[in-house]
Design a protein around this motif. Structure first.
Motif, PDB file in Angstrom:
ATOM      1  N   LEU A 271       0.855  -1.185   0.000  1.00 54.77           N
ATOM      2  CA  LEU A 271       0.000   0.000   0.000  1.00 54.77           C
ATOM      3  C   LEU A 271       0.893   1.237   0.000  1.00 54.77           C
ATOM      4  N   LEU A 272       0.892   1.939  -1.123  1.00 54.04           N
ATOM      5  CA  LEU A 272       1.734   3.114  -1.320  1.00 54.04           C
ATOM      6  C   LEU A 272       0.858   4.353  -1.426  1.00 54.04           C
ATOM      7  N   THR A 273       1.181   5.388  -0.665  1.00 50.59           N
ATOM      8  CA  THR A 273       0.472   6.655  -0.818  1.00 50.59           C
ATOM      9  C   THR A 273       1.420   7.667  -1.450  1.00 50.59           C
ATOM     10  N   THR A 274       0.871   8.491  -2.344  1.00 45.98           N
ATOM     11  CA  THR A 274       1.700   9.454  -3.049  1.00 45.98           C
ATOM     12  C   THR A 274       1.054  10.842  -3.056  1.00 45.98           C
ATOM     13  N   TYR A 275       1.938  11.829  -3.136  1.00 43.15           N
ATOM     14  CA  TYR A 275       1.519  13.214  -3.360  1.00 43.15           C
ATOM     15  C   TYR A 275       2.733  13.994  -3.853  1.00 43.15           C
ATOM     16  N   ASN A 276       2.736  14.342  -5.117  1.00 45.28           N
ATOM     17  CA  ASN A 276       3.854  15.071  -5.721  1.00 45.28           C
ATOM     18  C   ASN A 276       5.187  14.419  -5.381  1.00 45.28           C
ATOM     19  N   GLY A 277       5.266  13.132  -5.623  1.00 48.57           N
ATOM     20  CA  GLY A 277       6.459  12.360  -5.241  1.00 48.57           C
ATOM     21  C   GLY A 277       7.377  12.001  -6.384  1.00 48.57           C
TER      22      GLY A 277
ATOM     23  N   ALA B 223      10.027  13.133  -7.639  1.00 45.04           N
ATOM     24  CA  ALA B 223      11.479  13.268  -7.482  1.00 45.04           C
ATOM     25  C   ALA B 223      12.150  11.969  -7.051  1.00 45.04           C
ATOM     26  N   HIS B 224      11.474  11.179  -6.227  1.00 46.79           N
ATOM     27  CA  HIS B 224      12.102   9.972  -5.680  1.00 46.79           C
ATOM     28  C   HIS B 224      11.316   8.694  -5.952  1.00 46.79           C
ATOM     29  N   LEU B 225      10.188   8.794  -6.604  1.00 47.70           N
ATOM     30  CA  LEU B 225       9.291   7.650  -6.743  1.00 47.70           C
ATOM     31  C   LEU B 225       9.906   6.506  -7.544  1.00 47.70           C
ATOM     32  N   HIS B 226      10.658   6.818  -8.591  1.00 46.11           N
ATOM     33  CA  HIS B 226      11.289   5.762  -9.398  1.00 46.11           C
ATOM     34  C   HIS B 226      12.110   4.817  -8.529  1.00 46.11           C
TER      35      HIS B 226
ATOM     36  N   LEU C 201       1.685  10.611 -11.307  1.00 44.21           N
ATOM     37  CA  LEU C 201       0.710   9.713 -11.918  1.00 44.21           C
ATOM     38  C   LEU C 201       1.236   9.093 -13.208  1.00 44.21           C
ATOM     39  N   ASP C 202       2.016   9.836 -13.978  1.00 45.34           N
ATOM     40  CA  ASP C 202       2.617   9.280 -15.196  1.00 45.34           C
ATOM     41  C   ASP C 202       3.602   8.170 -14.848  1.00 45.34           C
ATOM     42  N   ILE C 203       4.391   8.394 -13.801  1.00 48.07           N
ATOM     43  CA  ILE C 203       5.354   7.380 -13.366  1.00 48.07           C
ATOM     44  C   ILE C 203       4.622   6.121 -12.918  1.00 48.07           C
ATOM     45  N   LEU C 204       3.551   6.296 -12.161  1.00 45.72           N
ATOM     46  CA  LEU C 204       2.782   5.152 -11.676  1.00 45.72           C
ATOM     47  C   LEU C 204       2.122   4.393 -12.824  1.00 45.72           C
ATOM     48  N   GLU C 205       1.583   5.111 -13.777  1.00 47.11           N
ATOM     49  CA  GLU C 205       0.920   4.457 -14.907  1.00 47.11           C
ATOM     50  C   GLU C 205       1.924   3.676 -15.752  1.00 47.11           C
ATOM     51  N   THR C 206       3.102   4.227 -15.945  1.00 49.53           N
ATOM     52  CA  THR C 206       4.145   3.502 -16.666  1.00 49.53           C
ATOM     53  C   THR C 206       4.516   2.221 -15.931  1.00 49.53           C
ATOM     54  N   PHE C 207       4.665   2.329 -14.615  1.00 51.69           N
ATOM     55  CA  PHE C 207       4.992   1.155 -13.805  1.00 51.69           C
ATOM     56  C   PHE C 207       3.881   0.115 -13.908  1.00 51.69           C
ATOM     57  N   ARG C 208       2.645   0.560 -13.835  1.00 51.64           N
ATOM     58  CA  ARG C 208       1.519  -0.371 -13.932  1.00 51.64           C
ATOM     59  C   ARG C 208       1.537  -1.113 -15.263  1.00 51.64           C
ATOM     60  N   THR C 209       1.776  -0.395 -16.337  1.00 51.11           N
ATOM     61  CA  THR C 209       1.807  -1.011 -17.665  1.00 51.11           C
ATOM     62  C   THR C 209       2.938  -2.027 -17.773  1.00 51.11           C
TER      63      THR C 209
END
Length: 314
Positions: free
Chosen positions: A16-22, A24-27, A55-63
């Protein structure tokens, strides 16, 4: 390979990951999930309204992970860090197995999920797992480490402080069910503190692993920063005398009053006597709390706790 066919003899963990303008370090955090030597996991994300590339980073990861695991991205409640986690934990479609909480800017060491899964397999059905971390600067250079609690976990300790860091927390399936029955999704100052209170209050097992499994990145945007070294310990002791700490205790006590049916009879009695102590003043209030056995992990902050009680601040 579909998620249901991977290592079926092991419990599948939902991160369970929560994000908000993350962005910079999310990758780095997402890549540390991939590097886990316990591969049986899926990911649920609650984003609280990011306006950067999160959200773009998360969507790429999901794909990229579609063939290996389920990745679900949800909109958060926009009520703060704690409410974002609690809304995920209480989501009606969340799988019933164990869950591991994650912040967006840390990095997990490869053994994190494996150690947690092993500990929970040997624990009581309702169990909360927490481990230790290395503190780092923004570039992940180590500059400290978490302090292992001096005293064992207990409800009487949980009433005064949290010792289970949210970034290392893993809940058993039974503990997740308990959280969902409590159904508290907002009004809690710190979600990890609430989990410690609820699980210990219900008679569950709280596991404090001495292993260091997270690189805990420190920067100005941390929801809660690290507290280490003498200066920080003195600041923490002083915090107990402040108004904010009293407000945290009050919010926690209010939440506990709504879920008393989930607590053990002994701990329901502790809550009742703690409420009654607030009708006393000065030394009487302090002595009533002392009789209940309330305590913090350090002697200094415990003394400050009782001084605050005598002064009517808590």
């Amino acid at each position: 390979m579909q998620p249901s066919s991977v290592s079926s003899n092991k419990p599948r963990v939902t991160i369970l990951l929560t994000t908000y303008n993350g962005a910079a370090h999310l990758h780095e955090q997402l890549n540390s999930f991939r590097a886990q030597d316990y591969p049986d996991w899926d990911l649920w994300v609650s984003d609280d309204g990011s306006v950067d590339d999160t959200l773009d980073i998360l969507e790429t990861f999901r794909t990229e992970e579609l063939s290996n695991r389920k990745v679900r991205i949800l909109k958060g409640p926009k009520r703060g860090h704690a409410a974002n986690f609690l809304s995920l934990l209480c989501h009606p479609e969340l799988p019933e197995g164990p869950v591991a909480l994650s912040d967006q800017d840390d990095v997990w060491l490869s053994e994190k999920l494996r150690l947690a899964a092993k500990a929970l397999q040997q624990a009581a059905p309702v169990a909360l797992y927490g481990a230790q971390s290395y503190y780092t600067d923004q570039s992940l250079k180590k500059n400290g480490k978490s302090r292992i609690p001096r005293l064992p976990p207990s409800f009487r300790n949980a009433l005064t402080q949290n010792i289970v860091s949210g970034h290392s927390t893993v809940l058993s399936a039974g503990a997740l069910s308990l959280v969902r029955r409590a159904a508290i999704e907002h009004g809690i100052p710190h979600h990890d503190w609430w989990l410690y209170l609820l699980v210990s209050g219900a008679g569950g097992e709280v596991i404090i692993d001495r292993s260091r499994v997270v690189l805990y990145r420190q920067h100005q945007a941390n929801a809660m920063g690290a507290h280490y070294g003498l200066t920080h310990r003195l600041m923490r002791a002083r915090q107990v005398l402040g108004q904010t700490y009293a407000e945290w205790l009050s919010a926690n006590l209010t939440a506990l009053s709504h879920v008393q049916m989930l607590l053990t009879p002994e701990n329901r009695c502790v809550i009742q006597k703690l409420r009654e102590s607030h009708n006393r003043t000065g030394i009487g209030r302090m002595f009533a709390m002392y009789q209940l056995g309330l305590h913090r992990q350090s002697r200094l902050s415990t003394v400050c706790f009782y001084l605050a009680a005598a002064a009517g601040r808590i």
